[in-house]
Design a protein around this motif. Structure first.
Motif, short mmCIF file in Angstrom:
data_model
loop_
_atom_site.label_atom_id
_atom_site.label_comp_id
_atom_site.label_asym_id
_atom_site.label_seq_id
_atom_site.Cartn_x
_atom_site.Cartn_y
_atom_site.Cartn_z
N ILE A 1 -62.29 15.95 -28.17
CA ILE A 1 -63.62 15.40 -27.95
C ILE A 1 -64.59 16.52 -27.62
N TYR B 1 -62.37 6.33 -22.52
CA TYR B 1 -63.41 6.97 -23.31
C TYR B 1 -63.74 6.05 -24.50
N LYS C 1 -65.07 5.53 -28.14
CA LYS C 1 -65.38 6.26 -29.37
C LYS C 1 -65.56 5.23 -30.47
N GLU C 2 -66.69 5.25 -31.07
CA GLU C 2 -67.03 4.32 -32.15
C GLU C 2 -66.65 2.88 -31.76
#
Lengths: 386, 464
Positions: free
Chosen positions: A13, B390, B392-393
């Protein structure tokens, strides 16, 4: 068939994007802990958090690991429709009781109207007083009904919690388990500080089952002990009364009263405050359990009971009745705990054997048996003298 | 005085064995499997037994939760020939700035711990009891040597001929095979120079094989000789240049020498190693680095599986009685551990565990059949990452972060729950891992770990 469809690819990331998200999340989380003070203004200051030194960053990460927010649970709880599917219920309007109640209500309204009307015809002051009196009674009734419904709903809510816990035990994560245990702690009035001590022990990699087990062994232990002690105490009392009372109908009345009281007390220990209607629901459940679910529990116990009754034969009829009553009372207590404990109790937490042992070693019952022994000796001595 | 103390020591040892107050724990794991880190972390936590905050870090260890532990300490070594496990050096390495991983083991070592705990007994009420723990450490490279106990030189040579068919495809054995062809097995003299050169090339090849990820690299001391570096006992080779049956019948001098050295290696080194580390154990921890096994590809994965199957045959499993406990103890409990669980995210632990279970299936059957208890788990003895959410998309991931600013957070990817060609290829292509640096151990803190409480509960739970 390609079985890699379910597998996920690894990725790295962009550091900046990551920090932005994590620090934002963790700050949000922190603020939820501090009585949800989060405002947009706060968020703006939080975003500048890149310059925080490492130690602080780490502590934020720690907080980011487990979030106990009520909405955070990914588990889907069983809804009421599903429950109804399992147990089809007859429509309420098919009940004769319902129509009877409706008739009574209609008659009562007519009568009230007639009464108030009659009061008004006598004098307007009298009429007003009577009308106000009726209104007060009416609102009081409404209020109690509302409270009663609350109690019933609470019981329903507890059923939902049980289902959720079962699901979490099967395949839940630590995060989900923490959400539910927090709810439980609130229900059973576990203090926040005690709960926090428990929550501190939970690492995010724990399985849901492990968290629930830990909760049981840490925070349910005292509550369980209170419930078990209560069952033993009440059962012993029942036993003593039955053994000593000369009138059978008095025993029955007393035992019934005490048993109902015991069930209510147990439900209170586990966090259910029952109103009247709630109590009726609770009794129904306990007795239903006693009849249906109880069979399996009793079957394992049957052998012991046979031995037990053989031994009881040797005792005097009254004492035997007393002890039987005490043992039956423990069964009722057992079922009551099984019906209301938010986590279905395991064998180590609660067993009929455990309760029976507790009752038989209870000082009051002991005293009763010892007294019987003494009397027996006296009788023997008297016979010898003769 | 020394005789007296020797006798009293043996008496105490005998008594503690008799009364079931001593546990000998063997940690079985191939090299780089995390043995040293695990022992360091175990000792580190055992030393803080009795500490009131222990239940916070080891909540699933019943004895810690119930507060029955009083203390844990390292005892001075009673076996003067065996070095003590360098615990303090390992701790120093972890608390250095920047911290380092403890040095990998290059010899046998042992550590004895004394645990005091409260025990409730019907007769005596609350009383204080003591449990002694012996933990052995050794280089994983040597472990496979146990296989040699069953193999004569001829079997060893045939075994190698077969292995070459498999490994030869991946790592070219050409150099040592070619050099070895120069050796005249039928001559009356021995070309020492060529023999040495061939052995040197063989060792080099062996190291490459190990680096590639194969586990069955024999003989183990060729890779890590320890104190035996340069001794003639390490100068032998398997005969792979034809059928060994043909040449033994011809009375070859060179073959006699090779056989003699092989037998010496087996008798003096391997048997001693077995006797020291494995002959008297009660509990066994089998460390398996599943991710490494996957990364090595099909050959290495099955090689590691086979290794464990072969190895497990050398241990005695079953429940102990008074006699067996004293003279020929059996392993009562074995736990299979997928080590380095901090390399994957928490949501992948289930997959990692089922992968481990698929790898140890045969060994587990054997252990169960012999009447022992076994369990499997994922573990990180020194946890170097943390798992955080996290997005993500629009998808929620658990990603790994390290305490180091310069390590980019990463999502390692999925671990296949069982082995298949497709999942293996996917894993090799898409699994991301970084060289993890150890987290710095702050003074007064315990080593960060994951699931060590479950391990301790399994190992010691029934004794404390």
């Amino acid at each position: 068939m390609n079985d890699t469809n379910k597998l996920k690819k690894g990725f790295t990331i962009d550091d900046l994007a990551f920090k932005e998200q994590i620090i934002h999340n963790s700050q949000e989380n922190q603020y939820q802990h501090e009585n949800k003070k989060t405002t947009s203004q706060d968020n703006q200051t939080l975003k500048a958090g890149f310059t925080l030194d490492k130690s602080k960053r780490d502590s934020l990460y720690e907080k980011a690991e487990i979030k106990v927010n009520e909405e955070g649970s990914s588990m889907t709880s069983t809804d009421d429709e599903q429950e109804q599917e399992e147990m089809p219920q007859t429509a309420f309007y098919s009940s004769p009781v319902f129509w009877g109640m409706l008739l009574v209500l209609a008659l009562a309204s007519c009568q009230t109207y007639a009464y108030v009307y009659a009061a008004f015809t006598q004098s307007s002051i009298m009429g007003t007083i009577v009308a106000i009196g009726f209104l007060v009674v009416f609102f009081m009734l409404l209020y109690t009904t509302y409270k009663e419904f609350g109690a019933v709903l609470l019981l329903k809510e507890s059923d939902k919690t049980r289902e959720e816990i079962k699901e979490i035990k099967e395949r839940g994560k630590a995060k989900d388990a923490l959400v539910i245990t927090k709810k439980l702690a609130r229900l059973t009035k576990v203090s926040d500080s005690k709960y926090n001590v428990f929550a501190k022990k939970i690492a995010p990699n724990f399985l849901g089952k492990e968290v629930i087990d830990l909760y049981e062994s840490e925070l349910m232990v005292n509550i369980d002990k209170r419930a078990v002690d209560l069952v033993i105490k009440r059962s012993a009392e029942n036993g003593v009364v039955v053994a000593l009372s000369p009138l059978a109908w008095l025993d029955m009345l007393f035992t019934l009263m005490r048993s109902l009281k015991m069930i209510r007390e147990i439900s209170e220990i586990y966090g259910h405050k029952c109103g009247m209607w709630g109590r009726v629901q609770l009794y129904r459940r306990v007795f239903k359990n006693l009849i249906f679910i109880g069979m399996s529990d009793l079957a394992t116990d049957a052998l012991l009971d046979i031995i037990g009754t053989n031994t009881l034969k040797r005792l005097s009829a009254n004492l035997a009745q007393g002890i039987s009553a005490a043992i039956f009372s423990t069964r009722l207590g057992y079922m009551a705990i099984k019906a209301v404990r938010p986590i279905t109790p395991g064998k180590n937490t609660l067993s009929l054997g455990m309760l029976r042992k507790g009752v038989l070693t209870h000082p009051k019952i002991k005293q009763l048996i010892l007294g019987e022994g003494e009397r027996e000796k006296e009788r023997a001595r008297a016979r010898e003298k003769e | 005085m020394s005789i007296y103390s020797n006798v009293s020591d043996s008496l105490i040892e005998g008594a503690s064995l008799l009364f079931d107050k001593k546990l000998r724990i063997a940690i079985t794991g191939l090299s780089r499997g995390g043995k040293t880190a695990l022992i360091t972390s175990l000792v580190n936590h055992i030393l803080s037994f009795g500490d009131s905050s222990l239940a916070d870090s080891l909540p699933r260890f019943k004895a810690a939760l119930n507060n029955t532990l009083l203390s844990g300490e390292i005892l001075a070594p009673n076996d003067l020939e065996i070095p003590q496990f360098p615990y303090h050096a390992a701790i120093d390495a972890l608390s250095a700035n920047p911290p380092k991983w403890p040095e990998p083991t290059d010899g046998i070592s042992k550590i004895t711990l004394k645990i005091k705990y409260k025990s409730k007994s019907l007769l005596l009420g609350n009383n204080i009891k003591t449990l002694y723990l012996d933990i052995w450490d050794y280089p994983g490279e040597w472990l496979m040597d146990l296989m040699l106990l069953d193999l004569e030189y001829e079997d060893f040579s045939r075994f190698y001929s077969k292995r070459l068919e498999l490994i030869g495809k991946v790592i070219d054995p050409g150099p040592w095979l070619n050099e070895g062809r120069k050796l005249d097995f039928l001559s009356n003299t021995i070309d020492d120079h060529t023999l040495k050169a061939t052995v040197a090339l063989f060792k080099e090849w062996l190291k490459k094989v190990k680096e590639y990820g194969f586990a069955m690299t024999l003989p183990g001391r060729f890779i890590l000789p320890g104190a035996l570096e340069g001794t003639p006992i390490l100068e032998f080779l398997p005969y792979v240049w034809g059928d060994i049956g043909n040449i033994t019948s011809k009375n070859s001098l060179l073959l006699k020498v090779l056989k003699l050295r092989y037998d010496g290696y087996r008798e003096k080194i391997v048997k001693r190693f077995y006797k020291d580390c494995f002959s008297k154990i009660d509990r066994q921890i089998v460390l398996v680095d599943c991710l490494k096994a996957l990364k090595g590809g099909k050959e290495s994965f099955f090689d590691i599986n086979e290794c464990f199957d072969v190895l497990m045959k050398h241990f005695n499993y079953g429940q102990n009685n008074l006699v067996t406990r004293l003279f020929a103890p059996r392993i009562e409990k074995a736990i299979f551990v997928a080590s380095k669980a901090d390399f994957v995210t928490n949501d992948e632990h289930g997959n990692l565990l089922s992968l481990l279970n698929s790898m140890i299936k045969q060994s587990a059957i054997r252990i169960r059949a012999q009447g022992s208890i076994h369990e499997s788990m994922v573990l990180s003895a020194v946890k170097a990452t943390k798992c955080v959410d996290y997005h993500k998309e629009n998808e929620l991931y658990e990603v790994l972060i390290t305490p180091y600013e310069d390590d980019a957070p990463f999502y390692p990817g999925s671990v296949p729950p069982t082995w298949s060609k497709e999942s293996m290829d996917f894993f090799k292509e898409h699994f991301k891992s970084i060289e993890l640096r150890p987290p710095r151990l702050e003074f007064g803190n315990n080593i960060a770990q994951m699931n060590l409480d479950l391990l301790l509960n399994f190992l010691l739970g029934d004794k404390l």
